[in-house]
Design a protein around this motif. Structure first.
Motif, PDB file in Angstrom:
ATOM      1  N   GLU A   1      -2.376  -7.339 -19.333  1.00 32.75           N
ATOM      2  CA  GLU A   1      -2.195  -5.901 -19.493  1.00 32.75           C
ATOM      3  C   GLU A   1      -1.084  -5.368 -18.604  1.00 32.75           C
ATOM      4  O   GLU A   1      -0.388  -4.414 -18.986  1.00 32.75           O
ATOM      5  CB  GLU A   1      -3.511  -5.185 -19.200  1.00 32.75           C
ATOM      6  N   ARG A   2      -0.872  -5.978 -17.451  1.00 32.26           N
ATOM      7  CA  ARG A   2       0.177  -5.489 -16.555  1.00 32.26           C
ATOM      8  C   ARG A   2       1.574  -5.765 -17.112  1.00 32.26           C
ATOM      9  O   ARG A   2       2.532  -5.084 -16.729  1.00 32.26           O
ATOM     10  CB  ARG A   2       0.011  -6.120 -15.170  1.00 32.26           C
ATOM     11  N   ARG A   3       1.706  -6.724 -18.006  1.00 36.16           N
ATOM     12  CA  ARG A   3       3.026  -6.963 -18.624  1.00 36.16           C
ATOM     13  C   ARG A   3       3.453  -5.809 -19.528  1.00 36.16           C
ATOM     14  O   ARG A   3       4.628  -5.688 -19.869  1.00 36.16           O
ATOM     15  CB  ARG A   3       3.005  -8.268 -19.428  1.00 36.16           C
ATOM     16  N   LEU A   4       2.500  -5.004 -19.936  1.00 37.57           N
ATOM     17  CA  LEU A   4       2.786  -3.887 -20.839  1.00 37.57           C
ATOM     18  C   LEU A   4       3.842  -2.938 -20.303  1.00 37.57           C
ATOM     19  O   LEU A   4       4.565  -2.307 -21.082  1.00 37.57           O
ATOM     20  CB  LEU A   4       1.510  -3.082 -21.074  1.00 37.57           C
ATOM     21  N   ASP A   5       3.938  -2.787 -19.010  1.00 36.55           N
ATOM     22  CA  ASP A   5       4.828  -1.794 -18.431  1.00 36.55           C
ATOM     23  C   ASP A   5       6.284  -2.243 -18.416  1.00 36.55           C
ATOM     24  O   ASP A   5       7.163  -1.462 -18.043  1.00 36.55           O
ATOM     25  CB  ASP A   5       4.374  -1.458 -17.005  1.00 36.55           C
ATOM     26  N   ARG A   6       6.540  -3.459 -18.833  1.00 36.39           N
ATOM     27  CA  ARG A   6       7.918  -3.934 -18.869  1.00 36.39           C
ATOM     28  C   ARG A   6       8.639  -3.356 -20.083  1.00 36.39           C
ATOM     29  O   ARG A   6       8.033  -2.874 -21.044  1.00 36.39           O
ATOM     30  CB  ARG A   6       7.942  -5.459 -18.862  1.00 36.39           C
ATOM     31  N   ALA A   7       9.959  -3.415 -20.050  1.00 38.60           N
ATOM     32  CA  ALA A   7      10.772  -2.725 -21.061  1.00 38.60           C
ATOM     33  C   ALA A   7      10.582  -3.286 -22.461  1.00 38.60           C
ATOM     34  O   ALA A   7      10.523  -2.531 -23.439  1.00 38.60           O
ATOM     35  CB  ALA A   7      12.250  -2.796 -20.658  1.00 38.60           C
ATOM     36  N   VAL A   8      10.494  -4.615 -22.594  1.00 40.16           N
ATOM     37  CA  VAL A   8      10.413  -5.222 -23.931  1.00 40.16           C
ATOM     38  C   VAL A   8       9.143  -4.824 -24.670  1.00 40.16           C
ATOM     39  O   VAL A   8       9.212  -4.403 -25.840  1.00 40.16           O
ATOM     40  CB  VAL A   8      10.565  -6.753 -23.836  1.00 40.16           C
ATOM     41  N   PRO A   9       7.947  -4.944 -24.078  1.00 43.01           N
ATOM     42  CA  PRO A   9       6.759  -4.487 -24.804  1.00 43.01           C
ATOM     43  C   PRO A   9       6.841  -3.027 -25.222  1.00 43.01           C
ATOM     44  O   PRO A   9       6.432  -2.671 -26.339  1.00 43.01           O
ATOM     45  CB  PRO A   9       5.618  -4.717 -23.806  1.00 43.01           C
ATOM     46  N   GLN A  10       7.366  -2.185 -24.346  1.00 44.87           N
ATOM     47  CA  GLN A  10       7.492  -0.778 -24.693  1.00 44.87           C
ATOM     48  C   GLN A  10       8.454  -0.570 -25.855  1.00 44.87           C
ATOM     49  O   GLN A  10       8.220   0.264 -26.740  1.00 44.87           O
ATOM     50  CB  GLN A  10       7.936   0.028 -23.466  1.00 44.87           C
ATOM     51  N   GLU A  11       9.523  -1.332 -25.876  1.00 43.60           N
ATOM     52  CA  GLU A  11      10.467  -1.235 -26.993  1.00 43.60           C
ATOM     53  C   GLU A  11       9.830  -1.699 -28.297  1.00 43.60           C
ATOM     54  O   GLU A  11       9.999  -1.064 -29.346  1.00 43.60           O
ATOM     55  CB  GLU A  11      11.720  -2.075 -26.701  1.00 43.60           C
ATOM     56  N   ILE A  12       9.091  -2.810 -28.255  1.00 42.51           N
ATOM     57  CA  ILE A  12       8.428  -3.313 -29.462  1.00 42.51           C
ATOM     58  C   ILE A  12       7.425  -2.299 -29.991  1.00 42.51           C
ATOM     59  O   ILE A  12       7.358  -2.041 -31.209  1.00 42.51           O
ATOM     60  CB  ILE A  12       7.743  -4.661 -29.158  1.00 42.51           C
ATOM     61  N   LEU A  13       6.651  -1.692 -29.119  1.00 35.98           N
ATOM     62  CA  LEU A  13       5.685  -0.689 -29.547  1.00 35.98           C
ATOM     63  C   LEU A  13       6.383   0.528 -30.138  1.00 35.98           C
ATOM     64  O   LEU A  13       5.972   1.050 -31.188  1.00 35.98           O
ATOM     65  CB  LEU A  13       4.802  -0.284 -28.370  1.00 35.98           C
TER      66      LEU A  13
ATOM     67  N   ALA B   1      21.375 -17.916 -32.175  1.00 37.30           N
ATOM     68  CA  ALA B   1      22.202 -18.469 -31.093  1.00 37.30           C
ATOM     69  C   ALA B   1      22.849 -17.340 -30.298  1.00 37.30           C
ATOM     70  O   ALA B   1      23.438 -16.412 -30.856  1.00 37.30           O
ATOM     71  CB  ALA B   1      23.263 -19.383 -31.676  1.00 37.30           C
ATOM     72  N   GLY B   2      22.718 -17.429 -28.983  1.00 35.01           N
ATOM     73  CA  GLY B   2      23.349 -16.452 -28.107  1.00 35.01           C
ATOM     74  C   GLY B   2      22.512 -15.227 -27.812  1.00 35.01           C
ATOM     75  O   GLY B   2      22.875 -14.421 -26.938  1.00 35.01           O
ATOM     76  N   ASN B   3      21.404 -15.035 -28.508  1.00 35.37           N
ATOM     77  CA  ASN B   3      20.559 -13.871 -28.260  1.00 35.37           C
ATOM     78  C   ASN B   3      19.591 -14.183 -27.129  1.00 35.37           C
ATOM     79  O   ASN B   3      18.615 -14.903 -27.308  1.00 35.37           O
ATOM     80  CB  ASN B   3      19.786 -13.479 -29.518  1.00 35.37           C
ATOM     81  N   THR B   4      19.866 -13.621 -25.976  1.00 38.95           N
ATOM     82  CA  THR B   4      18.991 -13.832 -24.821  1.00 38.95           C
ATOM     83  C   THR B   4      18.343 -12.540 -24.330  1.00 38.95           C
ATOM     84  O   THR B   4      17.566 -12.575 -23.375  1.00 38.95           O
ATOM     85  CB  THR B   4      19.790 -14.444 -23.658  1.00 38.95           C
ATOM     86  N   THR B   5      18.655 -11.414 -24.983  1.00 40.02           N
ATOM     87  CA  THR B   5      18.133 -10.134 -24.501  1.00 40.02           C
ATOM     88  C   THR B   5      17.520  -9.265 -25.590  1.00 40.02           C
ATOM     89  O   THR B   5      16.577  -8.512 -25.309  1.00 40.02           O
ATOM     90  CB  THR B   5      19.244  -9.326 -23.815  1.00 40.02           C
ATOM     91  N   GLU B   6      17.993  -9.341 -26.823  1.00 37.69           N
ATOM     92  CA  GLU B   6      17.515  -8.455 -27.879  1.00 37.69           C
ATOM     93  C   GLU B   6      16.139  -8.909 -28.376  1.00 37.69           C
ATOM     94  O   GLU B   6      15.861 -10.112 -28.442  1.00 37.69           O
ATOM     95  CB  GLU B   6      18.496  -8.421 -29.041  1.00 37.69           C
ATOM     96  N   VAL B   7      15.312  -7.962 -28.789  1.00 37.78           N
ATOM     97  CA  VAL B   7      13.954  -8.306 -29.195  1.00 37.78           C
ATOM     98  C   VAL B   7      13.895  -8.877 -30.611  1.00 37.78           C
ATOM     99  O   VAL B   7      12.869  -9.427 -31.019  1.00 37.78           O
ATOM    100  CB  VAL B   7      13.000  -7.094 -29.101  1.00 37.78           C
ATOM    101  N   THR B   8      14.963  -8.785 -31.359  1.00 33.96           N
ATOM    102  CA  THR B   8      14.984  -9.345 -32.703  1.00 33.96           C
ATOM    103  C   THR B   8      16.423  -9.586 -33.122  1.00 33.96           C
ATOM    104  O   THR B   8      17.363  -9.094 -32.480  1.00 33.96           O
ATOM    105  CB  THR B   8      14.282  -8.406 -33.711  1.00 33.96           C
ATOM    106  N   ASP B   9      16.599 -10.358 -34.187  1.00 32.19           N
ATOM    107  CA  ASP B   9      17.899 -10.583 -34.794  1.00 32.19           C
ATOM    108  C   ASP B   9      17.665 -11.177 -36.178  1.00 32.19           C
ATOM    109  O   ASP B   9      16.552 -11.603 -36.496  1.00 32.19           O
ATOM    110  CB  ASP B   9      18.791 -11.482 -33.935  1.00 32.19           C
ATOM    111  N   PRO B  10      18.692 -11.212 -37.042  1.00 35.15           N
ATOM    112  CA  PRO B  10      18.478 -11.678 -38.418  1.00 35.15           C
ATOM    113  C   PRO B  10      17.959 -13.110 -38.520  1.00 35.15           C
ATOM    114  O   PRO B  10      17.114 -13.405 -39.382  1.00 35.15           O
ATOM    115  CB  PRO B  10      19.865 -11.536 -39.050  1.00 35.15           C
TER     116      PRO B  10
END
Length: 411
Positions: free
Chosen positions: A39-51, A378-387
């Motif tokens: 539950e504490r991981r929720l406060d990170r940027a990626v989970p918040q972006e996905i939600l 390939a090369g995506n190390t930060t974005e939450v999704t890609d094609p």
């Protein structure tokens, strides 16, 4: 009359005392526990972006409002059951193209379900109601939320002849401290296929699905057996599914009774024999009854499918682990099944052991399917999704569906 005044006075003193200076015991009962590691991981940027990008960011606050409005444990439990069930239904509907998209994440994404559930469990765990709530009652609320939001309470097949019944299980995302963006294709498959019908050469087959947590303790407490036991005698085929190796599917031939210690989503490891009921009769190995030869031979999709026969064992009379490419030898002790020594091996072991203990080994096809690792482009190390990420997930889902069709036709 004097005795009545005395009793009223005592009652008034007790009420005043209760409101003004709670005892240590009642204060301890009122204190809500802290959020878990997950539950504490929720406060990170990626989970918040996905939600936010799925529209699932409103669900935990909605549950919080429902809990605050509850005036009793019964009302709270009904609210939890309602909101948990609606979360599962919303995730399934989104994956299958029903209802609003809710954002720009692709519909096949399993991660909104995972992170929204954690937001909801955190609300229940940290909730401070206006009435007494015991630790046992809070645990029951959390259990209700877990089961309803994982599809475990709504498994159902239409009545009638000529319809095959398939049960499939998936998992939450895991190894989130390695990459918090991770999606689990088995969970995505469960959402995409729940309640769907596939046409086979023998007629239609209805698929029902559930999702399990990546936590050793839940498995120790029997979540797999509790969920599957009512349904295995009623289905025609089952398969547990999890993410496995890069670029390939594996049909795991043998499952081992061993936990290898890798950390779960709570960062807890377990190194021990898989704990089950009646350990005196516990086998070291269980085997698949899926039609693996037919599955491997069929053209099911772009990823190759292998009949994986390897295990790691301590041979009878030995002391050191040995890798056996062709399966275990008589009397050996398990150290890894074909699917390893983590929770994917364990769910396969538990499900097939349950099949055998129910006397269904010779009549019920069932076993484990490992999907390819779901990779970003390939090369995506930060974005939450890609094609490429989306394409890989869709292709894995489609291939599992075809594997199920082949298995149903050969069973």
């Amino acid at each position: 009359m004097n005795s009545l005044r005395i009793r009223i006075g005592v009652l008034g003193l007790a009420l005043l005392t209760g409101f003004s200076t709670p005892t240590a015991a009642s204060a301890a009962e009122a204190a809500a526990p802290s959020p878990t590691v997950e539950e504490r991981r929720l406060d990170r940027a990626v989970p918040q972006e996905i939600l936010r990008r799925s529209g699932f960011d409103t669900l935990a606050p909605r549950l919080a409002r429902a809990l605050d409005a509850a005036r009793s444990y019964g009302e709270a439990r009904r609210a939890v059951a309602r909101e948990g069930s609606q979360l599962w239904r919303r995730a399934v509907d989104r994956a299958q193209g029903r209802g609003p998209v809710g954002g720009d994440l692709s519909r096949d994404d399993d991660r909104p379900l995972y992170w929204a559930r954690l937001g909801m469990t955190r609300e229940v765990r940290t909730w401070e109601p206006q009435f007494d709530l015991t630790d046992g009652q809070r645990a029951a609320l959390l259990d209700e939320l877990e089961r309803t939001s994982r599809g475990q309470t709504v498994i159902g097949y239409p009545h009638g002849k000529g319809l095959k019944r398939i049960l499939l299980t998936g998992f939450d995302p895991f190894t989130l401290d390695r990459d918090i963006r991770i999606s689990n294709p088995s969970g995505a498959t469960a959402l995409a296929l729940d309640g769907t019908v596939i046409e086979t050469a023998d007629g239609p087959a209805r698929i029902e699905t559930v999702v399990f947590p990546v936590r050793w303790q839940d498995f120790t407490e029997g979540t797999v057996e509790r969920t599957l036991r009512p349904y295995l005698p009623k289905v025609d085929l089952f398969t547990t599914v999890s993410q496995g190796r890069v670029g390939r599917f594996d049909i795991e031939r043998t499952n081992g009774a061993w936990r290898g210690g890798f950390g779960d989503n709570e960062n807890i490891g377990r190194t021990e024999t898989v704990p089950v009921s009646d350990p005196a009769s516990q086998p070291q190995w269980t085997t698949t009854t899926l039609p693996y030869r037919a599955i491997v031979a069929a053209d099911t999709g772009r990823f190759p499918v292998y009949d994986n026969t390897g295990v790691t064992e301590i041979p009878a009379g030995g002391t050191e682990p040995v890798v056996r490419p062709d399966g275990p030898t008589p009397g050996s002790t398990a150290r890894a099944g074909g699917g390893g020594d983590y929770l994917s091996n364990e769910i396969a072991y538990r499900a097939t052991l349950l099949r055998d203990r129910l006397g269904l080994h010779d009549v019920l096809p069932g076993g484990h399917v490992h999907t390819p690792v779901l990779q970003f482009g390939a090369g995506n190390t930060t974005e939450v999704t890609d094609p490429e990420f989306v394409r890989n997930r869709l292709d894995i889902i489609a291939q599992v569906r075809t594997i199920l069709r082949v298995a149903a036709e050969e069973s």
